[in-house]
Design an enzyme around this catalytic site. Structure first.
Site, PDB file in Angstrom:
ATOM      1  N   ARG A 250       0.802  -1.231   0.000  1.00 44.02           N
ATOM      2  CA  ARG A 250       0.000   0.000   0.000  1.00 44.02           C
ATOM      3  C   ARG A 250       0.833   1.280   0.000  1.00 44.02           C
ATOM      4  NH1 ARG A 250      -2.830  -2.902   3.978  1.00 44.02           N
ATOM      5  NH2 ARG A 250      -4.423  -4.204   3.025  1.00 44.02           N
TER       6      ARG A 250
ATOM      7  N   LYS B 251       2.277  10.912 -11.741  1.00 44.42           N
ATOM      8  CA  LYS B 251       1.400   9.957 -12.423  1.00 44.42           C
ATOM      9  C   LYS B 251       2.178   8.664 -12.639  1.00 44.42           C
ATOM     10  CE  LYS B 251      -1.858  12.775 -15.026  1.00 44.42           C
ATOM     11  NZ  LYS B 251      -2.419  13.032 -16.365  1.00 44.42           N
TER      12      LYS B 251
ATOM     13  N   GLU C 175       7.455  16.815 -26.228  1.00 52.56           N
ATOM     14  CA  GLU C 175       6.862  17.282 -24.967  1.00 52.56           C
ATOM     15  C   GLU C 175       7.398  18.667 -24.598  1.00 52.56           C
ATOM     16  OE1 GLU C 175       4.404  15.838 -23.272  1.00 52.56           O
ATOM     17  OE2 GLU C 175       4.429  13.725 -23.869  1.00 52.56           O
TER      18      GLU C 175
ATOM     19  N   LYS D 276       5.758  22.299 -15.828  1.00 49.56           N
ATOM     20  CA  LYS D 276       4.961  21.161 -15.369  1.00 49.56           C
ATOM     21  C   LYS D 276       4.743  21.227 -13.862  1.00 49.56           C
ATOM     22  CE  LYS D 276       3.854  16.396 -15.686  1.00 49.56           C
ATOM     23  NZ  LYS D 276       4.003  15.104 -16.324  1.00 49.56           N
TER      24      LYS D 276
ATOM     25  N   GLU E 128      -5.413  16.372 -11.266  1.00 52.32           N
ATOM     26  CA  GLU E 128      -6.004  16.635 -12.571  1.00 52.32           C
ATOM     27  C   GLU E 128      -7.515  16.760 -12.536  1.00 52.32           C
ATOM     28  OE1 GLU E 128      -4.085  14.731 -15.888  1.00 52.32           O
ATOM     29  OE2 GLU E 128      -5.879  14.904 -17.102  1.00 52.32           O
TER      30      GLU E 128
ATOM     31  N   ARG F 146      -4.458  20.822 -14.944  1.00 50.14           N
ATOM     32  CA  ARG F 146      -3.452  19.824 -15.296  1.00 50.14           C
ATOM     33  C   ARG F 146      -3.758  19.130 -16.622  1.00 50.14           C
ATOM     34  NH1 ARG F 146      -0.280  15.358 -11.547  1.00 50.14           N
ATOM     35  NH2 ARG F 146       0.821  14.423 -13.292  1.00 50.14           N
TER      36      ARG F 146
ATOM     37  N   ASN G 108      -2.023  17.592 -21.512  1.00 48.10           N
ATOM     38  CA  ASN G 108      -2.314  16.501 -22.445  1.00 48.10           C
ATOM     39  C   ASN G 108      -2.537  16.972 -23.879  1.00 48.10           C
ATOM     40  OD1 ASN G 108      -2.207  14.252 -20.643  1.00 48.10           O
ATOM     41  ND2 ASN G 108      -4.061  15.060 -19.689  1.00 48.10           N
TER      42      ASN G 108
ATOM     43  N   HIS H  40      -2.367  14.542 -26.752  1.00 45.27           N
ATOM     44  CA  HIS H  40      -2.312  13.191 -26.193  1.00 45.27           C
ATOM     45  C   HIS H  40      -3.540  12.349 -26.514  1.00 45.27           C
ATOM     46  CE1 HIS H  40       1.168  14.738 -24.148  1.00 45.27           C
ATOM     47  NE2 HIS H  40       1.362  13.621 -23.487  1.00 45.27           N
TER      48      HIS H  40
ATOM     49  N   HIS I  67      -2.689   9.079 -28.060  1.00 45.90           N
ATOM     50  CA  HIS I  67      -2.973   7.775 -27.465  1.00 45.90           C
ATOM     51  C   HIS I  67      -3.701   6.873 -28.461  1.00 45.90           C
ATOM     52  CE1 HIS I  67      -2.718   9.280 -23.025  1.00 45.90           C
ATOM     53  NE2 HIS I  67      -1.540   9.109 -23.576  1.00 45.90           N
TER      54      HIS I  67
ATOM     55  N   HIS J 267       5.945   7.306 -27.846  1.00 41.52           N
ATOM     56  CA  HIS J 267       4.935   8.186 -27.263  1.00 41.52           C
ATOM     57  C   HIS J 267       5.093   9.627 -27.772  1.00 41.52           C
ATOM     58  CE1 HIS J 267       2.236  10.032 -24.397  1.00 41.52           C
ATOM     59  NE2 HIS J 267       3.212  10.764 -23.889  1.00 41.52           N
TER      60      HIS J 267
END
Lengths: 358, 358
Positions: free
Chosen positions: B117, B139, B181, B223, B233, B237, B241, B244, B248, B261
């Site tokens: 955890r 993330k 990026e 960032k 987010e 935030r 993206n 993206h 994606h 990517h």
């Protein structure tokens, strides 16, 4: 209906405890988006899933029915939940509903913690054990072949519905397993509650709804108090694990699902009480009281036949409470007061293991 | 060496940016327990793993070497990390070190988020993309066959070491992917930085260490500013993206690992710029500037050959930014200013898709 608030700042949530709690009023305010995934198991789904569907608002409702048992609390089964979420295109505003016992709750909670990095979830626990334990406090996760609950997250539900009447369909063994955790709360935190449990154990075993409601309320209250002080288990929360280090070793050794979690905790609690007696903390009379109340709840107070002291030591070495190679145990300073400690003579631990593994 | 602090309250952490950062001084203060697991991949481990071992304090050090590539960012590979942690009996005070690019960082971060955890972790990003993007902001996660990064958690590292000299071993394609990026930060947030990038792109492509250090610092700074305002987010935030959602879809359609990517993000950025132009937000000149700077960074500005508009629509429908069935996109109001919006004419989106899928 009684309401208990678990006080965790912005992650606070209510637990509703009482009878016939499956109503739209109790559920609807906690569903924010327009998608719901109900996760249940093969035993519980036929009994209660349609009731839950009937009280949901007009949203997209999907379901995943898992096989029943601790041996299915795996990454593989968890993946079945992710598959369904993605196949049905659930988005970040979805709500997962856990309808079942501790296994369903822990897995659904972890799916909710990790799907798209965290979505809402609701706990509807259908066993005594999950009502008093796993649905309070936000521990979620799955087992790994090398250790129980080793993969998981802290993730709090939006609401918990602990409807006592569903316990009428619970097998006797499962009821007893839940009572193991109830007794634990008395042992670690509240001597008066322990007295009350002793006086009322036959009524609890006989499923008296009023007595069960009281026992669940006080159990959840104690757990909520402890969790509010220490959400991530850096201190006092560890006390809730009385009997669990021995118990997890039993569950690992026997294969998940053969001993119920509560049964393993009961035997583990007997072992912790024995070690506490050897340390001079519990009197012989206190120890006997502990054994008697576990027995009155129809719980095992011995290690599984054939399990060795060495197996215990090996399995306990991977416990999450081990720090820098040092085993820490939850032991009883007295009835109603537990401590977490690594200050015990290893010879006494060996004596306890030898005693129980005879 | 420059230090950038990511301000997230009790989860704050520093990013060190500069050359030759692999020293005991930079690492030791962030290792709390006496166990470390280094997670790396087959490409990076032979180059840098021994260097990291050499600067670690006298603790138990284990390692997991994953296959290299986005197609291995899976639950199955993640399980290899759990296996090693449990086989080597790592406890809650262990520290995971991610030594590699974004895939290694995301997987190691999620392993750290979910092992027992949550345990500590350190990011040592070895690609430009991971230095400017995936190692900032917490993330973490893995892919699912039905969607990228669908399983994960927010989990912040203790420290990030962005050592610019390691970029000398980076293939040209990977350097360009990282620049995608970097360009994104200019486009969404800082027109002046975009000007600077335009002026210095040939030096950046030529791996000028000073220029790269400046570009990395400003990218991480942007960032970090955005993430500090919106860690989970729920708002601003999402602007990170840009490109993206289209990107994606490209990655999913082509199979993870065939398009990098950053390459998919570059093509996606071109598509987002095209739609922004059709909405009247960008001038033709702004659009052309966007395309030119991506091309100067040796990046693709077209959709993959053979990919259809319908494939884009189907794959974008499972994007994490979809809410209640409504697709939201990051678009450019102007160069240096992005918005997240579902207020666009679907016909214009169709025109963009038809244009790029011709």
């Amino acid at each position: 209906m009684q309401t208990l608030n678990v006080d965790l700042g912005e992650r606070s949530y209510p637990i509703f405890i009482g009878t016939n709690l499956f109503s739209a009023d109790n559920l609807k305010p906690y569903i924010k988006g327009n998608q719901v995934l109900i996760v249940s198991n093969e035993t519980v789904a036929p009994l209660y899933l349609q009731q839950i569907r009937d009280i949901l608002p007009a949203v997209q409702v999907d379901e995943v029915i898992l096989p029943d048992g601790e041996q299915y609390k795996t990454l593989e089964q968890l993946n079945a939940v992710y598959d369904q979420l993605l196949q049905q295109r659930h988005n970040r505003t979805t709500t997962l509903i856990a309808l079942g016992g501790g296994v369903v709750g822990d897995m659904t909670g972890f799916a909710a913690a990790s799907y798209q990095r965290g979505v809402n979830f609701i706990q509807i626990p259908t066993t005594l054990l999950s009502q008093v334990d796993s649905s309070v406090g936000g521990k979620t996760g799955v087992n790994h072949p090398l250790g129980k609950n080793m993969i998981g997250a802290f993730h709090q539900p939006q609401v918990v519905l602990a409807s006592v009447d569903v316990l009428s369909t619970l097998p006797d063994r499962e009821l007893s397993a839940g009572l193991a955790e109830v007794i634990k709360y008395g042992l670690i935190y509240d001597a008066e509650f322990l007295d009350w449990l002793e006086a009322n154990m036959s009524g609890l075993v006989g499923r008296d709804t009023g007595l069960l409601t009281q026992a669940i309320y006080r159990s959840c209250e104690i757990k909520a108090e402890v969790v509010a002080q220490d959400e991530k288990e850096s201190g006092i929360r560890a006390l809730l694990n009385l009997g669990h280090t021995f118990g997890h070793a039993i569950e690992s050794c026997q294969g998940y699902g053969n001993w119920l979690h509560g049964e393993a905790v009961a035997a583990g609690t007997a072992m912790a009480a024995d070690l506490s007696r050897r340390l001079g903390w519990l009197s012989d009379a206190d120890y006997s009281r502990t054994i008697r109340i576990l027995e009155a709840a129809q719980l095992p107070v011995d290690a599984p036949k054939g399990m060795t002291a060495k197996q215990f030591m090996d399995l306990m070495a991977v416990d999450k409470k081990v720090i820098d190679g040092q085993l820490r145990l939850i032991l009883l300073r007295s009835l109603g007061q537990a401590v977490v400690t690594d200050q015990f003579d290893p010879d006494l631990l060996q004596q306890t293991l030898d005693q129980f593994c005879a």
